[in-house]
Write a protein that holds these residues in place. Structure first.
Motif, PDB file in Angstrom:
ATOM      1  N   PHE A  98       0.833  -1.209   0.000  1.00  0.00           N
ATOM      2  CA  PHE A  98       0.000   0.000   0.000  1.00  0.00           C
ATOM      3  C   PHE A  98       0.865   1.255   0.000  1.00  0.00           C
ATOM      4  N   LEU A  99       1.869   1.299   0.865  1.00  0.00           N
ATOM      5  CA  LEU A  99       2.742   2.473   0.922  1.00  0.00           C
ATOM      6  C   LEU A  99       3.497   2.652  -0.393  1.00  0.00           C
ATOM      7  N   GLN A 100       3.926   1.581  -1.011  1.00  0.00           N
ATOM      8  CA  GLN A 100       4.612   1.683  -2.296  1.00  0.00           C
ATOM      9  C   GLN A 100       3.676   2.202  -3.378  1.00  0.00           C
ATOM     10  N   THR A 101       2.431   1.745  -3.347  1.00  0.00           N
ATOM     11  CA  THR A 101       1.463   2.202  -4.351  1.00  0.00           C
ATOM     12  C   THR A 101       1.108   3.667  -4.156  1.00  0.00           C
ATOM     13  N   ILE A 102       0.845   4.073  -2.918  1.00  0.00           N
ATOM     14  CA  ILE A 102       0.433   5.461  -2.676  1.00  0.00           C
ATOM     15  C   ILE A 102       1.589   6.418  -2.929  1.00  0.00           C
ATOM     16  N   LYS A 103       2.818   5.981  -2.701  1.00  0.00           N
ATOM     17  CA  LYS A 103       3.969   6.836  -3.025  1.00  0.00           C
ATOM     18  C   LYS A 103       4.106   7.001  -4.533  1.00  0.00           C
ATOM     19  N   ARG A 104       3.869   5.943  -5.268  1.00  0.00           N
ATOM     20  CA  ARG A 104       3.998   6.013  -6.726  1.00  0.00           C
ATOM     21  C   ARG A 104       2.912   6.881  -7.351  1.00  0.00           C
ATOM     22  N   GLU A 105       1.703   6.817  -6.820  1.00  0.00           N
ATOM     23  CA  GLU A 105       0.571   7.519  -7.431  1.00  0.00           C
ATOM     24  C   GLU A 105       0.293   8.883  -6.827  1.00  0.00           C
ATOM     25  N   TRP A 106       1.000   9.265  -5.774  1.00  0.00           N
ATOM     26  CA  TRP A 106       0.638  10.464  -5.015  1.00  0.00           C
ATOM     27  C   TRP A 106       0.692  11.731  -5.855  1.00  0.00           C
ATOM     28  N   THR A 107       1.743  11.902  -6.627  1.00  0.00           N
ATOM     29  CA  THR A 107       1.905  13.152  -7.392  1.00  0.00           C
ATOM     30  C   THR A 107       0.891  13.282  -8.518  1.00  0.00           C
ATOM     31  N   GLY A 108       0.214  12.196  -8.875  1.00  0.00           N
ATOM     32  CA  GLY A 108      -0.781  12.272  -9.936  1.00  0.00           C
ATOM     33  C   GLY A 108      -2.189  12.519  -9.439  1.00  0.00           C
ATOM     34  N   ILE A 109      -2.372  12.644  -8.128  1.00  0.00           N
ATOM     35  CA  ILE A 109      -3.711  12.881  -7.568  1.00  0.00           C
ATOM     36  C   ILE A 109      -4.029  14.369  -7.669  1.00  0.00           C
ATOM     37  N   ASP A 110      -5.160  14.713  -8.266  1.00  0.00           N
ATOM     38  CA  ASP A 110      -5.547  16.117  -8.374  1.00  0.00           C
ATOM     39  C   ASP A 110      -6.166  16.582  -7.061  1.00  0.00           C
ATOM     40  N   ARG A 111      -6.311  17.889  -6.933  1.00  0.00           N
ATOM     41  CA  ARG A 111      -6.771  18.475  -5.671  1.00  0.00           C
ATOM     42  C   ARG A 111      -8.209  18.101  -5.355  1.00  0.00           C
ATOM     43  N   LEU A 112      -9.029  17.765  -6.345  1.00  0.00           N
ATOM     44  CA  LEU A 112     -10.420  17.396  -6.102  1.00  0.00           C
ATOM     45  C   LEU A 112     -10.541  15.993  -5.505  1.00  0.00           C
ATOM     46  N   ARG A 113      -9.555  15.155  -5.735  1.00  0.00           N
ATOM     47  CA  ARG A 113      -9.585  13.782  -5.224  1.00  0.00           C
ATOM     48  C   ARG A 113      -8.653  13.583  -4.033  1.00  0.00           C
ATOM     49  N   MET A 114      -7.920  14.605  -3.643  1.00  0.00           N
ATOM     50  CA  MET A 114      -6.902  14.433  -2.612  1.00  0.00           C
ATOM     51  C   MET A 114      -7.503  14.081  -1.255  1.00  0.00           C
ATOM     52  N   ASP A 115      -8.676  14.625  -0.923  1.00  0.00           N
ATOM     53  CA  ASP A 115      -9.264  14.404   0.399  1.00  0.00           C
ATOM     54  C   ASP A 115      -9.576  12.931   0.647  1.00  0.00           C
ATOM     55  N   LYS A 116     -10.096  12.243  -0.348  1.00  0.00           N
ATOM     56  CA  LYS A 116     -10.455  10.842  -0.120  1.00  0.00           C
ATOM     57  C   LYS A 116      -9.223   9.959   0.014  1.00  0.00           C
ATOM     58  N   PHE A 117      -8.104  10.347  -0.589  1.00  0.00           N
ATOM     59  CA  PHE A 117      -6.884   9.569  -0.400  1.00  0.00           C
ATOM     60  C   PHE A 117      -6.204   9.932   0.919  1.00  0.00           C
ATOM     61  N   TYR A 118      -6.367  11.173   1.366  1.00  0.00           N
ATOM     62  CA  TYR A 118      -5.982  11.502   2.743  1.00  0.00           C
ATOM     63  C   TYR A 118      -6.712  10.591   3.731  1.00  0.00           C
ATOM     64  N   GLN A 119      -7.997  10.433   3.506  1.00  0.00           N
ATOM     65  CA  GLN A 119      -8.808   9.598   4.384  1.00  0.00           C
ATOM     66  C   GLN A 119      -8.386   8.134   4.307  1.00  0.00           C
ATOM     67  N   LEU A 120      -8.054   7.651   3.126  1.00  0.00           N
ATOM     68  CA  LEU A 120      -7.613   6.271   2.977  1.00  0.00           C
ATOM     69  C   LEU A 120      -6.334   6.010   3.766  1.00  0.00           C
TER      70      LEU A 120
END
Length: 404
Positions: A98-120
């Motif tokens: 999970f940490l490897q995946t979220i690190k790889r995809e983090w910079t591609g998350i736009d500001r409208l979707r960032m809150d739900k990944f913060y929550q995840l």
């Protein structure tokens, strides 16, 4: 020629990332059963690559989900998959991928979707702490978790984005307190923050050092009065239990006594014993701070934490900037261990540059020079006015003699 059958993990990833909500919902339900069944095998558990494929599908499953309540429900389901793995090794492997995946995809998350990944991220760490709690906070399991956290997040070679790193530090103390504040001892709490202490001592990133001080050390200092409040409540409950056990031993005598209510003619004032008990409780209620809205807090041995930081800060390879910052934290912790609460806020914005001192000194000199100049002008103006008045008087006297 028969078509090549795809791996189950690839099929799950494709269905989890589908545009159709009902397909994603069915895939989530089937994935839970698939994880439970496959992880029970002695041989043939999940490999790292297979879990990375599953996390790719889970990431885009949340990406496609709209509406906050449904996003929260889905995040809870994804984080709860951790408990469907039957072994500790597979659970930590799920967390690591999970940490490897979220690190790889983090910079591609736009500001409208960032809150739900913060929550995840928050919910995954919450379920991780729940898993450690189910294991009884076992030392070996805890050491493995801290090793994973250091390798995947805190090390400079981990490749963790700054936003993800700062978010993990912000939620770390809150989620740990919410899960284990009632069970964890001060020594165990110190073990949980040791990776942050080591990173604060050896990092060359001043922004990371400031974030650790604000999210970890400053929180400990700020919550110290409420931690003492919880300790006093525990002592009060223990004293109440002791008194109840003492009353139970005299149960026969209590039965023979009659309880009298104060009559209307009487003053209704309690006895001396009642006065003392009421005053004690009132004193506790008055002296202890109001912790409404604070939530659970962690107990710390401030002296032991100060010793740990001092041991790290006094090393030869510790940067001087880090040493100065940590010595300030150590001083506050020493004061707390002696029962003195700091009156000022955390000294984060205090400047120690000599250039600032020179600038402030030059400003003072400029003010003094301007003040002296203004005084000289005022004195010059007053002297000139006196001379003009004298000349006018002389002219008027000369005119008088001329007309005579």
């Amino acid at each position: 020629m028969a078509p090549i059958q795809q791996e189950p993990e690839i099929q799950f990833a494709q269905r989890l990332a589908s545009n159709e909500k009902h397909i994603r919902t069915k895939a989530i339900k089937k994935l839970r059963k698939y994880i439970s069944v496959r992880s029970q095998r002695i041989k043939g558990g999940f490999s790292r690559d297979e879990l990375l494929k599953l996390w790719k599908g889970l990431f885009y499953c949340l990406w496609m989900q709209d509406k906050p309540l449904l996003q929260e429900e889905l995040s809870n389901q994804i984080a709860g998959f951790l408990h469907n793995f039957q072994s500790v090794d597979s659970q930590f492997q799920y967390l690591e991928t999970f940490l490897q995946t979220i690190k790889r995809e983090w910079t591609g998350i736009d500001r409208l979707r960032m809150d739900k990944f913060y929550q995840l991220v928050r919910l995954v760490f919450r379920q991780t702490f729940e898993m450690l709690k189910k294991k009884g906070w076992e030392t070996s399991v805890l050491a493995r978790f801290l090793e994973l956290l250091t390798a995947q997040v805190l090390q400079s070679t981990s490749g963790a984005p700054c936003g993800l790193l700062f978010h993990i530090m912000d939620l770390y103390m809150t989620e740990l307190a919410g899960v284990g504040s009632a069970e964890l001892t001060a020594e165990q709490n110190l073990t949980f923050i040791k990776p942050f202490c080591k990173s604060a001592a050896k990092t060359k990133d001043r922004i990371l050092l400031r974030a650790i001080c604000n999210s970890i050390f400053s929180v400990i200092v700020d919550q110290a009065p409420f931690a003492i409040d919880d300790l006093m409540k525990e002592m009060k409950n223990a004293r109440t239990e002791d008194s109840d056990s003492g009353q139970a031993s005299e149960e026969e005598n209590v039965k023979t006594r009659s309880v009298k209510k104060p009559s209307k003619k009487s003053s209704g004032k309690p006895t001396n014993d009642e006065d003392e008990s009421f005053n004690l409780e009132d004193g506790l209620d008055i002296e202890l701070p109001d912790d409404e809205g604070i939530g659970p807090v962690l107990q710390f041995d401030y002296g032991a934490l100060a010793d740990e930081l001092f041991q790290l800060a006094s090393r030869n390879n510790t940067p001087s900037f880090n040493r100065q910052k940590l010595y300030k934290v150590i001083k506050m912790l020493r004061d707390l261990s002696e029962g003195a609460f700091p009156q000022d806020e955390y000294p984060e914005e205090v400047s120690t540059d000599e250039d600032d001192d020179e600038m402030f000194g030059s400003r003072k000199r400029m003010k003094r020079e301007i003040g002296l100049g203004e005084k000289e002008e005022e004195n010059g103006a007053s002297v000139g006015g006196q001379r003009a008045l004298e000349m006018a008087l002389l002219d008027s006297i000369a005119d008088c003699f001329h007309f005579s």
